[in-house]
Design a protein around this motif. Structure first.
Motif, PDB file in Angstrom:
ATOM      1  N   ASN A 200       0.822  -1.213   0.000  1.00 26.59           N
ATOM      2  CA  ASN A 200       0.000   0.000   0.000  1.00 26.59           C
ATOM      3  C   ASN A 200       0.850   1.253   0.000  1.00 26.59           C
ATOM      4  O   ASN A 200       0.504   2.259  -0.634  1.00 26.59           O
ATOM      5  CB  ASN A 200      -0.932   0.007   1.224  1.00 26.59           C
ATOM      6  CG  ASN A 200      -2.167  -0.841   1.007  1.00 26.59           C
ATOM      7  OD1 ASN A 200      -2.648  -0.974  -0.110  1.00 26.59           O
ATOM      8  ND2 ASN A 200      -2.678  -1.435   2.070  1.00 26.59           N
ATOM      9  N   ALA A 201       1.967   1.236   0.720  1.00 28.76           N
ATOM     10  CA  ALA A 201       2.840   2.404   0.777  1.00 28.76           C
ATOM     11  C   ALA A 201       3.386   2.761  -0.601  1.00 28.76           C
ATOM     12  O   ALA A 201       3.568   3.943  -0.926  1.00 28.76           O
ATOM     13  CB  ALA A 201       3.988   2.148   1.743  1.00 28.76           C
ATOM     14  N   MET A 202       3.618   1.771  -1.431  1.00 34.66           N
ATOM     15  CA  MET A 202       4.193   2.034  -2.756  1.00 34.66           C
ATOM     16  C   MET A 202       3.155   2.446  -3.783  1.00 34.66           C
ATOM     17  O   MET A 202       3.488   2.986  -4.836  1.00 34.66           O
ATOM     18  CB  MET A 202       4.968   0.803  -3.227  1.00 34.66           C
ATOM     19  CG  MET A 202       6.274   0.622  -2.468  1.00 34.66           C
ATOM     20  SD  MET A 202       7.163  -0.856  -2.978  1.00 34.66           S
ATOM     21  CE  MET A 202       6.116  -2.128  -2.272  1.00 34.66           C
ATOM     22  N   ARG A 203       1.890   2.213  -3.489  1.00 35.64           N
ATOM     23  CA  ARG A 203       0.830   2.606  -4.424  1.00 35.64           C
ATOM     24  C   ARG A 203       0.751   4.120  -4.577  1.00 35.64           C
ATOM     25  O   ARG A 203       0.232   4.620  -5.576  1.00 35.64           O
ATOM     26  CB  ARG A 203      -0.517   2.064  -3.939  1.00 35.64           C
ATOM     27  CG  ARG A 203      -0.701   0.575  -4.131  1.00 35.64           C
ATOM     28  CD  ARG A 203      -1.892   0.068  -3.341  1.00 35.64           C
ATOM     29  NE  ARG A 203      -3.089   0.814  -3.665  1.00 35.64           N
ATOM     30  CZ  ARG A 203      -3.917   0.519  -4.677  1.00 35.64           C
ATOM     31  NH1 ARG A 203      -3.665  -0.531  -5.432  1.00 35.64           N
ATOM     32  NH2 ARG A 203      -4.987   1.227  -4.899  1.00 35.64           N
ATOM     33  N   GLU A 204       1.270   4.857  -3.616  1.00 34.72           N
ATOM     34  CA  GLU A 204       1.191   6.315  -3.657  1.00 34.72           C
ATOM     35  C   GLU A 204       2.102   6.923  -4.715  1.00 34.72           C
ATOM     36  O   GLU A 204       1.964   8.105  -5.045  1.00 34.72           O
ATOM     37  CB  GLU A 204       1.547   6.883  -2.282  1.00 34.72           C
ATOM     38  CG  GLU A 204       0.623   6.412  -1.158  1.00 34.72           C
ATOM     39  CD  GLU A 204       1.127   6.835   0.211  1.00 34.72           C
ATOM     40  OE1 GLU A 204       2.168   7.534   0.254  1.00 34.72           O
ATOM     41  OE2 GLU A 204       0.495   6.482   1.221  1.00 34.72           O
ATOM     42  N   ASP A 205       3.026   6.139  -5.242  1.00 38.92           N
ATOM     43  CA  ASP A 205       4.029   6.695  -6.156  1.00 38.92           C
ATOM     44  C   ASP A 205       4.097   5.958  -7.490  1.00 38.92           C
ATOM     45  O   ASP A 205       5.144   5.924  -8.138  1.00 38.92           O
ATOM     46  CB  ASP A 205       5.410   6.661  -5.482  1.00 38.92           C
ATOM     47  CG  ASP A 205       5.451   7.495  -4.220  1.00 38.92           C
ATOM     48  OD1 ASP A 205       5.514   8.725  -4.345  1.00 38.92           O
ATOM     49  OD2 ASP A 205       5.378   6.916  -3.123  1.00 38.92           O
ATOM     50  N   VAL A 206       2.978   5.388  -7.912  1.00 32.74           N
ATOM     51  CA  VAL A 206       2.987   4.662  -9.190  1.00 32.74           C
ATOM     52  C   VAL A 206       3.155   5.636 -10.345  1.00 32.74           C
ATOM     53  O   VAL A 206       2.720   6.786 -10.287  1.00 32.74           O
ATOM     54  CB  VAL A 206       1.701   3.829  -9.363  1.00 32.74           C
ATOM     55  CG1 VAL A 206       1.618   2.754  -8.302  1.00 32.74           C
ATOM     56  CG2 VAL A 206       0.451   4.712  -9.331  1.00 32.74           C
ATOM     57  N   ARG A 207       3.772   5.167 -11.403  1.00 32.43           N
ATOM     58  CA  ARG A 207       4.010   5.977 -12.593  1.00 32.43           C
ATOM     59  C   ARG A 207       2.928   5.777 -13.650  1.00 32.43           C
ATOM     60  O   ARG A 207       2.748   6.615 -14.519  1.00 32.43           O
ATOM     61  CB  ARG A 207       5.387   5.629 -13.182  1.00 32.43           C
ATOM     62  CG  ARG A 207       6.555   5.903 -12.244  1.00 32.43           C
ATOM     63  CD  ARG A 207       7.852   5.358 -12.819  1.00 32.43           C
ATOM     64  NE  ARG A 207       8.220   5.998 -14.056  1.00 32.43           N
ATOM     65  CZ  ARG A 207       9.069   7.034 -14.154  1.00 32.43           C
ATOM     66  NH1 ARG A 207       9.623   7.549 -13.055  1.00 32.43           N
ATOM     67  NH2 ARG A 207       9.356   7.555 -15.325  1.00 32.43           N
ATOM     68  N   THR A 208       2.258   4.625 -13.612  1.00 37.65           N
ATOM     69  CA  THR A 208       1.224   4.309 -14.593  1.00 37.65           C
ATOM     70  C   THR A 208       0.024   3.684 -13.891  1.00 37.65           C
ATOM     71  O   THR A 208       0.139   3.181 -12.769  1.00 37.65           O
ATOM     72  CB  THR A 208       1.742   3.309 -15.655  1.00 37.65           C
ATOM     73  OG1 THR A 208       1.965   2.036 -15.018  1.00 37.65           O
ATOM     74  CG2 THR A 208       3.032   3.799 -16.300  1.00 37.65           C
ATOM     75  N   HIS A 209      -1.119   3.697 -14.560  1.00 39.05           N
ATOM     76  CA  HIS A 209      -2.310   3.063 -14.009  1.00 39.05           C
ATOM     77  C   HIS A 209      -2.131   1.551 -13.877  1.00 39.05           C
ATOM     78  O   HIS A 209      -2.579   0.934 -12.907  1.00 39.05           O
ATOM     79  CB  HIS A 209      -3.520   3.358 -14.904  1.00 39.05           C
ATOM     80  CG  HIS A 209      -4.063   4.742 -14.735  1.00 39.05           C
ATOM     81  ND1 HIS A 209      -3.540   5.825 -15.393  1.00 39.05           N
ATOM     82  CD2 HIS A 209      -5.075   5.217 -13.954  1.00 39.05           C
ATOM     83  CE1 HIS A 209      -4.209   6.914 -15.053  1.00 39.05           C
ATOM     84  NE2 HIS A 209      -5.146   6.575 -14.178  1.00 39.05           N
ATOM     85  N   LYS A 210      -1.487   0.949 -14.851  1.00 33.92           N
ATOM     86  CA  LYS A 210      -1.311  -0.499 -14.799  1.00 33.92           C
ATOM     87  C   LYS A 210      -0.355  -0.905 -13.684  1.00 33.92           C
ATOM     88  O   LYS A 210      -0.465  -2.009 -13.141  1.00 33.92           O
ATOM     89  CB  LYS A 210      -0.811  -1.015 -16.153  1.00 33.92           C
ATOM     90  CG  LYS A 210      -1.846  -0.922 -17.262  1.00 33.92           C
ATOM     91  CD  LYS A 210      -1.286  -1.437 -18.571  1.00 33.92           C
ATOM     92  CE  LYS A 210      -2.266  -1.236 -19.716  1.00 33.92           C
ATOM     93  NZ  LYS A 210      -1.709  -1.689 -21.012  1.00 33.92           N
ATOM     94  N   GLU A 211       0.558  -0.032 -13.331  1.00 36.27           N
ATOM     95  CA  GLU A 211       1.439  -0.333 -12.198  1.00 36.27           C
ATOM     96  C   GLU A 211       0.620  -0.507 -10.928  1.00 36.27           C
ATOM     97  O   GLU A 211       0.899  -1.382 -10.111  1.00 36.27           O
ATOM     98  CB  GLU A 211       2.468   0.785 -12.015  1.00 36.27           C
ATOM     99  CG  GLU A 211       3.445   0.520 -10.883  1.00 36.27           C
ATOM    100  CD  GLU A 211       4.470   1.635 -10.722  1.00 36.27           C
ATOM    101  OE1 GLU A 211       5.090   1.718  -9.649  1.00 36.27           O
ATOM    102  OE2 GLU A 211       4.657   2.426 -11.685  1.00 36.27           O
ATOM    103  N   ALA A 212      -0.408   0.322 -10.762  1.00 36.65           N
ATOM    104  CA  ALA A 212      -1.287   0.175  -9.597  1.00 36.65           C
ATOM    105  C   ALA A 212      -1.988  -1.181  -9.622  1.00 36.65           C
ATOM    106  O   ALA A 212      -2.141  -1.837  -8.584  1.00 36.65           O
ATOM    107  CB  ALA A 212      -2.308   1.305  -9.567  1.00 36.65           C
ATOM    108  N   ALA A 213      -2.393  -1.619 -10.809  1.00 36.57           N
ATOM    109  CA  ALA A 213      -3.050  -2.926 -10.932  1.00 36.57           C
ATOM    110  C   ALA A 213      -2.079  -4.053 -10.593  1.00 36.57           C
ATOM    111  O   ALA A 213      -2.443  -5.031  -9.928  1.00 36.57           O
ATOM    112  CB  ALA A 213      -3.597  -3.099 -12.351  1.00 36.57           C
ATOM    113  N   VAL A 214      -0.848  -3.929 -11.047  1.00 34.94           N
ATOM    114  CA  VAL A 214       0.167  -4.938 -10.735  1.00 34.94           C
ATOM    115  C   VAL A 214       0.395  -5.002  -9.226  1.00 34.94           C
ATOM    116  O   VAL A 214       0.481  -6.090  -8.639  1.00 34.94           O
ATOM    117  CB  VAL A 214       1.488  -4.620 -11.471  1.00 34.94           C
ATOM    118  CG1 VAL A 214       2.615  -5.526 -10.965  1.00 34.94           C
ATOM    119  CG2 VAL A 214       1.315  -4.801 -12.984  1.00 34.94           C
ATOM    120  N   LEU A 215       0.467  -3.838  -8.581  1.00 35.35           N
ATOM    121  CA  LEU A 215       0.663  -3.819  -7.138  1.00 35.35           C
ATOM    122  C   LEU A 215      -0.522  -4.435  -6.403  1.00 35.35           C
ATOM    123  O   LEU A 215      -0.359  -5.044  -5.343  1.00 35.35           O
ATOM    124  CB  LEU A 215       0.914  -2.393  -6.655  1.00 35.35           C
ATOM    125  CG  LEU A 215       2.253  -1.770  -7.064  1.00 35.35           C
ATOM    126  CD1 LEU A 215       2.356  -0.339  -6.549  1.00 35.35           C
ATOM    127  CD2 LEU A 215       3.432  -2.598  -6.559  1.00 35.35           C
TER     128      LEU A 215
END
Length: 318
Positions: A75-90
């Motif tokens: 969850n802490a790393m979701r705040e700094d995603v570069r792309t929308h799909k990165e959030a999905a991967v996380l």
């Protein structure tokens, strides 16, 4: 960081690795309930009480650290995603971390009495070394910037887990505890994807920093590494010296520390910690053919084990 809500357009490629990792991570889906750890009871009963204590503590330690990662780290790393799909991967990573944490409970309940399990949970919640590394990492998740959080996560999953992974792999290399080791190997396979992906995302942002900011970050990172490793090697000595393999575990931890740094684009830090230095029994435990329980057609304990199984020089790469 994404500043407003938008629908994810899965037909649009923002970063090819997002799509690749999503496909790889979802194809690797598994559940702990599909691996019959209770079938290891015969092996378990042949172990000495000291050996059983080591296994219980390393599995308990993994449960604590994976609980931290599932509740705080991803969850802490979701705040700094570069792309929308990165959030999905996380999101996928978060779910799998919860499965990992549950898997350690499955191992403990499959092999131990209720009283013994309670004692291990009490130990993991109070052991000074275990609590130190959990607190050290969580403090970064709470207060660090995006790159610091990625470093903390990569060090947690790529270094601090591995002293605990050693024992199941070592026993598997000696033809014992096959199903317990199956779960550990599935988890290692997942963590190899997590570490390489986060290392890649780290590099993208790190390489955009001015040289002065890069140096400042490294001046923070290497003392963190040394601090975590000092505690980790002391923990390793306490746990493994009683069965005589502490030095082998320390080499394994240093090897994985070098791999974690390489995932972020940095050179190896520890000498005499190459693949050839890793105990060959552990290598055997990693490379032994996995059993295919085939509960989901092609999905069983031995499906698609991936690069982590071979532990070659490219072992944690895609």
């Amino acid at each position: 960081m994404i500043s407003k809500h938008k629908v994810i357009n899965w037909n649009k490629i923002e970063d090819e690795l997002d799509d690749y990792v999503w496909d790889k991570a979802t194809s690797q889906f598994w559940l702990d309930t599909r691996v019959p750890v209770s079938n290891d009871l015969a092996d378990w009963r042949e172990l000495s009480s000291v050996e059983q204590d080591v296994i219980k503590k390393v599995v308990g330690g993994l449960a604590l650290l994976d609980t931290l990662q599932s509740e705080e780290g991803v969850n802490a790393m979701r705040e700094d995603v570069r792309t929308h799909k990165e959030a999905a991967v996380l999101n996928n990573f978060l779910f799998m971390e919860s499965i990992h944490a549950k898997s350690y409970g499955t191992i403990l309940t499959s092999l131990n009495s209720i009283k013994s399990i309670s004692e291990i949970y009490d130990w993991m919640n109070n052991d000074e070394r275990m609590q130190y590394k959990a607190k050290r990492i969580n403090d970064i998740y709470k207060t660090g910037n995006g790159l610091q959080k990625k470093i903390a996560s990569i060090f947690l999953e790529g270094i601090l887990y591995y002293s605990n992974f050693f024992a199941p792999l070592w026993y598997r290399g000696s033809n014992k505890l096959a199903n317990l080791a199956e779960l550990i190997k599935l988890i290692i396979r997942d963590e190899s994807v997590h570490g390489t992906y986060l290392g890649y995302k780290f590099q993208l942002t790190y390489n955009e920093l001015p040289e002065e900011e890069q140096k400042k970050l490294l001046d923070w990172m290497y003392p963190l590494l040394e601090d975590l490793m000092e505690n980790e090697l002391a923990y390793t000595e306490e746990i493994y010296s009683q069965i005589g393999i502490a030095e082998d575990v320390k080499t394994f931890v240093r090897y994985n520390a070098n791999k974690s740094l390489q995932n972020m684009g940095f050179p190896a830090y520890y000498e005499h910690a190459d693949l050839d230095d890793v105990n060959p029994i552990v290598m055997n435990g990693i490379s032994i053919e996995t059993s295919n329980h085939d509960f989901f057609s092609q999905v069983g304990a031995g499906y698609l084990m991936g690069n982590a199984e071979s532990m070659a020089d490219e072992d944690y790469d895609f």
